[in-house]
Write an enzyme that holds these catalytic residues in place. Structure first.
Site, PDB file in Angstrom:
ATOM      1  N   ALA A  38     -31.230 -88.698 -55.846  1.00  0.00           N
ATOM      2  CA  ALA A  38     -30.571 -87.615 -55.572  1.00  0.00           C
ATOM      3  C   ALA A  38     -29.227 -87.017 -56.354  1.00  0.00           C
ATOM      4  O   ALA A  38     -28.334 -86.554 -55.178  1.00  0.00           O
ATOM      5  CB  ALA A  38     -30.572 -88.474 -53.776  1.00  0.00           C
ATOM      6  N   ARG A  48     -32.392 -73.987 -56.057  1.00  0.00           N
ATOM      7  CA  ARG A  48     -33.679 -72.500 -55.106  1.00  0.00           C
ATOM      8  C   ARG A  48     -33.751 -72.687 -53.333  1.00  0.00           C
ATOM      9  O   ARG A  48     -33.976 -71.917 -53.048  1.00  0.00           O
ATOM     10  CB  ARG A  48     -34.761 -73.144 -55.712  1.00  0.00           C
ATOM     11  CG  ARG A  48     -35.738 -72.331 -56.674  1.00  0.00           C
ATOM     12  CD  ARG A  48     -36.745 -73.529 -57.709  1.00  0.00           C
ATOM     13  NE  ARG A  48     -37.480 -74.012 -57.478  1.00  0.00           N
ATOM     14  CZ  ARG A  48     -38.220 -74.690 -58.156  1.00  0.00           C
ATOM     15  NH1 ARG A  48     -39.206 -73.977 -57.662  1.00  0.00           N
ATOM     16  NH2 ARG A  48     -38.372 -76.227 -58.124  1.00  0.00           N
ATOM     17  N   LYS A  71     -29.202 -80.607 -51.149  1.00  0.00           N
ATOM     18  CA  LYS A  71     -30.539 -80.036 -51.237  1.00  0.00           C
ATOM     19  C   LYS A  71     -30.863 -81.030 -49.890  1.00  0.00           C
ATOM     20  O   LYS A  71     -32.115 -81.226 -48.601  1.00  0.00           O
ATOM     21  CB  LYS A  71     -31.628 -80.024 -51.908  1.00  0.00           C
ATOM     22  CG  LYS A  71     -33.052 -79.968 -51.838  1.00  0.00           C
ATOM     23  CD  LYS A  71     -34.089 -79.650 -53.040  1.00  0.00           C
ATOM     24  CE  LYS A  71     -34.453 -80.753 -53.787  1.00  0.00           C
ATOM     25  NZ  LYS A  71     -35.027 -80.577 -54.434  1.00  0.00           N
ATOM     26  N   ARG A 123     -23.266 -83.843 -21.077  1.00  0.00           N
ATOM     27  CA  ARG A 123     -22.768 -83.688 -22.394  1.00  0.00           C
ATOM     28  C   ARG A 123     -22.526 -85.350 -22.208  1.00  0.00           C
ATOM     29  O   ARG A 123     -22.612 -85.713 -21.675  1.00  0.00           O
ATOM     30  CB  ARG A 123     -21.255 -83.602 -22.177  1.00  0.00           C
ATOM     31  CG  ARG A 123     -21.645 -81.825 -22.758  1.00  0.00           C
ATOM     32  CD  ARG A 123     -20.192 -80.649 -21.620  1.00  0.00           C
ATOM     33  NE  ARG A 123     -18.958 -80.922 -22.705  1.00  0.00           N
ATOM     34  CZ  ARG A 123     -17.766 -80.835 -22.213  1.00  0.00           C
ATOM     35  NH1 ARG A 123     -17.088 -79.705 -21.351  1.00  0.00           N
ATOM     36  NH2 ARG A 123     -16.489 -81.053 -22.808  1.00  0.00           N
ATOM     37  N   TYR A 132      -8.450 -81.106 -16.247  1.00  0.00           N
ATOM     38  CA  TYR A 132      -7.936 -80.844 -18.156  1.00  0.00           C
ATOM     39  C   TYR A 132      -6.702 -80.223 -17.005  1.00  0.00           C
ATOM     40  O   TYR A 132      -6.465 -79.053 -16.593  1.00  0.00           O
ATOM     41  CB  TYR A 132      -8.637 -80.374 -18.252  1.00  0.00           C
ATOM     42  CG  TYR A 132      -8.144 -80.476 -20.345  1.00  0.00           C
ATOM     43  CD1 TYR A 132      -7.210 -81.433 -20.814  1.00  0.00           C
ATOM     44  CD2 TYR A 132      -8.096 -79.035 -20.306  1.00  0.00           C
ATOM     45  CE1 TYR A 132      -6.927 -80.702 -21.991  1.00  0.00           C
ATOM     46  CE2 TYR A 132      -7.263 -78.586 -21.985  1.00  0.00           C
ATOM     47  CZ  TYR A 132      -6.612 -79.388 -22.586  1.00  0.00           C
ATOM     48  OH  TYR A 132      -6.189 -79.910 -23.799  1.00  0.00           O
ATOM     49  N   SER A 137     -19.442 -76.065  -0.261  1.00  0.00           N
ATOM     50  CA  SER A 137     -19.786 -75.088  -1.698  1.00  0.00           C
ATOM     51  C   SER A 137     -17.874 -74.477  -2.279  1.00  0.00           C
ATOM     52  O   SER A 137     -17.562 -74.443  -1.064  1.00  0.00           O
ATOM     53  CB  SER A 137     -20.582 -73.982  -1.152  1.00  0.00           C
ATOM     54  OG  SER A 137     -21.925 -74.602  -1.334  1.00  0.00           O
TER      55      SER A 137
END
Length: 464
Positions: free
Chosen positions: A9, A15, A22, A340, A394, A412
């Protein structure tokens, strides 16, 4: 089987036209080097040594992240100056003291090589029939590969590089060198120093070991890949895309054989480390990245990207991005949901359209149907969150927690300014800004008084 794998490796990979190693480039979300190391581990190699060079720190970091808890230690040896494959193997032997057992030398840019191929390749040495072996294949288009010339007993006469092939040899010699080698460890250690660098590149080439072992009276054979794709390498972005498509097809074929439905297998990219239960349906443009685990009877996608997600049975995950989250049974997500890290959705809960949830527990049967943000929240069972509601977690310096009790109803366009607790069974009127705790069973309203001035609009238009 006391086999050692040496994985090369250290190359630059010019290329690829990349500032990265790579072998850090990913196939189905997994770096190439990890494909090869994982195959060696699954093949039951007892020792794995990776020779790093160019971008050594980047490759080491990939290995450290992936194999910190591996039962098979993955060692690295640095080839500070890239002087060829023979030089790399010699450095690995000297640094580790390897001098016995089968030694399999693998290229780190062969991500499709399968564990069974490595195991059988090493066994060709362990069984004692040959001192060395070359991994070979017969690709549909052999151009560019070294050709293998064999004698009547199946031993290698020589390896003829493409540039040295006559037209007749190119036409009749179809056995190609895949670039991997297996050796008896003692003979390899004893003869590796005989490789010379008298060539145009002044490099030490590992294939020279074939002639060296033959000159020492040893037999060198081949191990032929039944599936030529095991020997395909990556040197360009085009080849990376080509091998990604092959890997995708292999993974999806295995999952379909295990009872998973793909609406269009060519449009689903599933990590080789992912697990999907039977009777789950995978819709187009679905990506499972990392060690995702999905149960039975789920609907995945379309347009879903799930990274390290754990999902139970009966989940519907439509047009959702989810990262490091846990979903229990019968959870519904999307369309266009963003879950998340740290999100835990309990059985029967819902994250609906344009909903973002972060580091929160959504209780059993609770619903966040649309256009809401929930962060750093512990939500009980049976909660309903109205459209456009957010937890203001936050304050510009620190994150604060919100707690919502069982059965609460959040109207709402509600802002819940953390830290705050909304009690079980409480009602919060629409368009409220909640800054104080709400007791169990209470109604919380926070609105300015509505004023109506009769005729104002007509008068304004008349004046204009």
């Amino acid at each position: 089987m006391d086999a050692t794998a040496i994985v090369l490796a250290a190359g630059e990979g010019t290329r690829m036209k990349s500032k990265h190693a790579k072998l850090s480039h990913a196939i189905l979300g997994k770096p190439m080097i990890n494909w090869v190391v994982d195959a060696a581990i699954e093949a039951a190699c007892e020792r794995i040594v990776v020779v790093v060079g160019c971008h050594a720190d980047e490759v080491r970091a990939l290995l450290a992240d992936a194999y910190a808890d591996s039962p098979i230690p993955v060692e690295t040896v640095e080839q500070a100056e890239q002087l060829g494959t023979g030089h790399a193997v010699r450095i690995a032997l000297e640094a580790t003291g390897i001098n016995k057992g089968p030694v399999v030398v693998l290229n780190g840019d062969l991500p499709l090589i399968q564990p069974e191929t490595i195991r059988r390749f090493a066994s060709s040495i362990a069984e004692g029939d040959v001192a060395g072996s070359v991994l070979t294949m017969t690709p549909p288009d052999p151009f560019g590969y070294g050709r293998i010339q064999l004698d009547a007993e199946g031993s290698i006469v020589r390896i003829i590089e493409q540039k040295d092939c006559t037209p007749e040899q190119a036409e009749c010699l179809l056995e190609c060198n895949a670039g991997c080698y297996a050796f008896d460890g003692a003979l390899l250690a004893g003869h590796i120093g005989q490789i010379r660098s008298e060539n145009a590149q002044s490099e030490y080439y590992l294939p020279d070991m074939v002639e060296i072992l033959k000159a020492a009276g040893e037999r060198v054979g081949i191990y032929h890949c039944d599936d030529y794709r095991d020997g395909l390498g990556v040197n360009t972005r085009a080849q990376l895309a080509e091998l990604t498509a092959i890997a995708r097809d292999r993974v999806n074929a295995r999952l379909m054989a295990e009872g998973v439905t793909f609406i269009d297998p060519a449009q689903a990219w599933i990590s080789p480390d992912a697990q999907i239960g039977r009777d789950t349906v995978v819709w187009p443009q679905t990506h499972l990245i990392g060690r995702a685990q999905v149960g039975e009877d789920c609907q995945l996608g379309p347009n879903a990207r799930l990274t390290n997600v754990r999902a139970g049975n009966g989940c519907v995950i439509d047009e959702t991005v989810a990262i490091d989250v846990a979903l229990e049974d019968d959870v519904t997500c999307g369309p266009r949901a963003y879950l998340r890290p740290g999100t835990h959705m309990l059985t029967g809960s819902k994250a609906g359209t344009h909903v973002e949830i972060k580091k929160s527990t959504i209780g059993e049967g609770s619903k966040v149907p649309h256009l809401s943000y929930i962060g750093d929240t512990t939500m009980g069972a049976g909660v309903n969150v109205g459209a456009g509601s957010i937890t203001c977690n936050y304050d510009g310096a620190r994150k604060h927690a919100t707690v919502i009790g069982d059965g609460a109803f959040i109207g709402s366009d509600t802002m819940m300014v953390a830290p705050v607790r909304i009690g079980a069974g409480a009602l919060v009127g629409a368009s409220s800004c909640i800054t104080k705790d709400v007791p169990d069973g209470a109604l919380a309203l926070e609105r300015s008084e509505q004023r109506i001035i009769e005729g104002y609009a007509d008068a304004k238009r008349a004046k204009e």
